[in-house]
Design an enzyme around this catalytic site. Structure first.
Site, PDB file in Angstrom:
ATOM      1  N   GLU A 165      -3.192  -6.586   3.276  1.00 17.40           N
ATOM      2  CA  GLU A 165      -3.580  -7.261   4.533  1.00 17.40           C
ATOM      3  C   GLU A 165      -5.084  -7.192   4.820  1.00 17.40           C
ATOM      4  O   GLU A 165      -5.478  -6.979   5.962  1.00 17.40           O
ATOM      5  CB  GLU A 165      -2.815  -6.626   5.715  1.00 17.40           C
ATOM      6  CG  GLU A 165      -1.315  -6.744   5.586  1.00 17.40           C
ATOM      7  CD  GLU A 165      -0.565  -5.989   6.680  1.00 17.40           C
ATOM      8  OE1 GLU A 165       0.395  -6.539   7.199  1.00 17.40           O
ATOM      9  OE2 GLU A 165      -0.937  -4.837   7.001  1.00 17.40           O
TER      10      GLU A 165
HETATM   11  C1  TNX Z   1       2.876  -4.136   7.018  1.00 14.45           C
HETATM   12  S1  TNX Z   1       3.507  -3.022   4.370  1.00 14.45           S
HETATM   13  C2  TNX Z   1       1.895  -3.247   6.616  1.00 14.45           C
HETATM   14  C3  TNX Z   1       1.600  -2.078   7.459  1.00 14.45           C
HETATM   15  C4  TNX Z   1       2.428  -2.055   8.698  1.00 14.45           C
HETATM   16  C5  TNX Z   1       3.831  -2.491   8.390  1.00 14.45           C
HETATM   17  C6  TNX Z   1       4.775  -2.398   9.539  1.00 14.45           C
HETATM   18  C7  TNX Z   1       2.009  -3.077   4.270  1.00 14.45           C
HETATM   19  C8  TNX Z   1       1.481  -2.905   2.935  1.00 14.45           C
HETATM   20  N1  TNX Z   1       1.299  -3.280   5.384  1.00 14.45           N
HETATM   21  O1  TNX Z   1       0.228  -2.028   7.762  1.00 14.45           O
HETATM   22  O2  TNX Z   1       2.410  -0.773   9.228  1.00 14.45           O
HETATM   23  O3  TNX Z   1       3.808  -3.816   7.929  1.00 14.45           O
HETATM   24  O4  TNX Z   1       6.086  -2.658   9.160  1.00 14.45           O
END
Ligand code: TNX
Length: 510
Positions: A324
């Site tokens: 992300e």
């Molecule tokens: C996605 S899973 C994210 C996290 C969040 C999560 C909450 C991932 C690699 N990144 O930053 O905490 O969703 O479900």
């Protein structure tokens, strides 16, 4: 006279009936009926009973003292009987004998005889065999009884996947050393062998870095919601690594980058492209922060962090996050991920990253962790990477069980206990097959989870299911049978003081 005789005969019959029906309620001596989780490869029952009594001694070959101590104290917790532990190079005539075979691997053999129980395997195998033995102890005896039975037989066992992990996000909410140890105990019960710690994010930096002290003194001071955060000193982190290693669990540290870095950006102005420190952040948005990918100091910083952490861990993996990074342009993200892989390699570790890192060139040995994007994961496989399976829709422990669950998120869907269990890593996606898969990891993100009681609620009873997916071959797993085994663990959770979700899909035993 006649009536008296009749009533005596009646009494004899009644006593006999009571006697035999009470025998029917005796604990089963058939080892194949023991509800093990995860299910072992083979169980052969021999129909007898081994008894744990106040005289039972746990023997172990040299090097397995810690495993023997853990077995003894777990027996004490279950039964109130604390066996003595002795080192012995040869098999005793009776008691429990943990016998190192000098082999590698994670398999073991557990032989339960009427007088002697023997666990044979590598150190890891012996530890897993101990967990199997603990599950076989019948603690359902009547009040006041002093001995505890184990059905006799032979179990031969080994895991299906080599990587069987869980992730704990200690960045959004901080969990202290004692809480993490409890989490490690949960993994150990089900033969899981990896604890992935998500040690940094926008809301907090949780591990001491001596060359960049503000990361923790300032960047670790808060958590989601604005409460006091916290961090592990390097000494504390080493203590956790050792506690895990004693339970055959490897800790994999994650420093998430280039996104999810606000805590670092707030602690050091020079890590920002504009040279200005950000504010600390205690909300739950994602995707707004990025390290400055074209500054030299950024790579000096990463090198220092990776170097200081790498010497604290015996394990081979270092997790670089990489998810992300919505504020990092892709043309900057790609070379960044390449450079960081090289830095991690230079400190003797292999890289793990979330599936987005597959956009970059993949260095030999790098592992891609599938969480959301199949296309990314497929790209990683094409570039030679192995995969850890953490599909959010199936394996995210922070997803709600149902629409009424108070804790948790629901962006990836609701994950009831059957949804969490009833899938197969090697058939989930057409483009990911057995030979690409290193194993499975269930992830507990902690935006909404604030303390160990809440951790327990999200983790139980889903965690044992993920452990079984990791350990037991897919053709031996099926939900309808599994749920009847899981049903017997409600009492175990209660005895341990674990606050679990009493799913209506599981026929819990009263
Ligand atoms: C996605 S899973 C994210 C996290 C969040 C999560 C909450 C991932 C690699 N990144 O930053 O905490 O969703 O479900």
């Amino acid at each position: 006279m006649k009536t008296r005789k009749k009533s005596i005969i009646g009494l004899v019959i009644l006593t006999a009936v009571l006697f035999f029906s009470s025998c029917e309620n005796e604990p089963p001596t058939d080892l194949t009926l023991t509800p093990f989780i995860p299910l072992p490869v083979s169980i052969e029952a021999t129909g007898g009973e081994f008894e744990i009594t106040v005289k039972t001694v746990v023997y172990a070959t040299e090097g397995l003292e810690v495993t023997a101590q853990i077995l003894a104290s777990q027996i004490a917790e279950k039964t109130g009987i604390m066996p003595e532990v002795e080192i012995s190079a040869t098999a005793p005539r009776k008691g429990i004998y943990i016998s190192g075979s000098g082999e590698n691997g994670e398999g073991y053999e557990l032989k339960i005889g009427k007088k002697l129980v023997t666990i044979t395997g590598s150190p890891a195998g012996c530890f897993f065999g101990v967990q199997t033995l603990l599950q076989a102890i019948n603690t359902e005896d009547e009040e006041g009884e002093k001995d505890f039975e184990i059905a006799t037989g032979i179990i031969k066992d080994k895991p299906y996947y080599e990587y069987r992990g869980a992730m704990l996000d200690v960045a959004r909410h901080f969990f202290n050393v004692e809480e993490v140890k409890q989490f490690i105990d949960f993994l150990a019960m089900y033969k899981m062998n990896v604890l992935h710690l998500h040690l940094s994010d926008d809301q907090g930096w949780r591990i001491e870095i001596k060359s960049w002290p503000n990361l923790t003194t300032y960047g670790g001071s808060l958590e989601v919601g604005g409460g006091p955060g916290g961090f592990y000193t390097q000494e504390q982190f080493k203590e956790l690594v050792q506690y895990a290693a004693d339970r055959q669990i490897t800790i994999i540290p994650e420093i998430d980058m280039p996104g999810h870095t606000n805590a670092a950006l707030a602690s050091y102005a020079e890590l920002n492209c504009n040279g200005k420190a950000t504010e600390l952040y205690t909300g739950t948005r994602v995707g707004f922060s990025t390290l400055c990918t074209d500054k030299d100091v950024t790579y000096q910083f990463i090198d220092d962090v990776v170097r200081e952490i790498s010497v604290l861990i015996p394990g081979k993996y270092f997790h670089m996050g990489g998810d992300e990074s919505h504020s990092t342009p892709l043309e900057d993200y790609i070379p960044f991920v390449e450079k960081v892989q090289k830095i991690i390699k230079s400190h003797g570790k292999e890289v793990i990253g979330w599936d987005e890192i597959a956009n970059s060139a993949i260095v030999e040995g790098t592992v891609v962790q599938f969480w959301a994007d199949e296309a990314n994961t497929t790209m990683g496989i094409a570039k030679g990477a192995k995969v850890i399976m953490s599909p959010a829709k199936k394996a995210y422990l922070d997803m709600k069980y149902n629409a009424d669950t108070e804790l948790g998120l629901r962006w990836a869907g609701l994950i009831e206990v059957d949804t969490g269990y009833d899938w197969d890593p090697e058939t989930l996606s057409d483009s990911i097959s057995r030979e690409n898969i290193l194993g499975i990891e269930a992830a507990l993100w902690s935006e909404t989870v604030t303390n160990i009681d809440e951790v327990e609620y999200m983790v139980f009873p889903r965690l044992p299911g993920y452990a079984e997916i990791g350990w037991t071959a897919p053709d031996k797993r099926n939900w309808d049978e599994y749920k009847t085994r899981l049903a017997t663990y409600g009492k175990v959770f209660e005895a341990m003081g674990i606050d679990y979700y009493k799913s209506p899909l599981v026929p819990w035993e009263e």
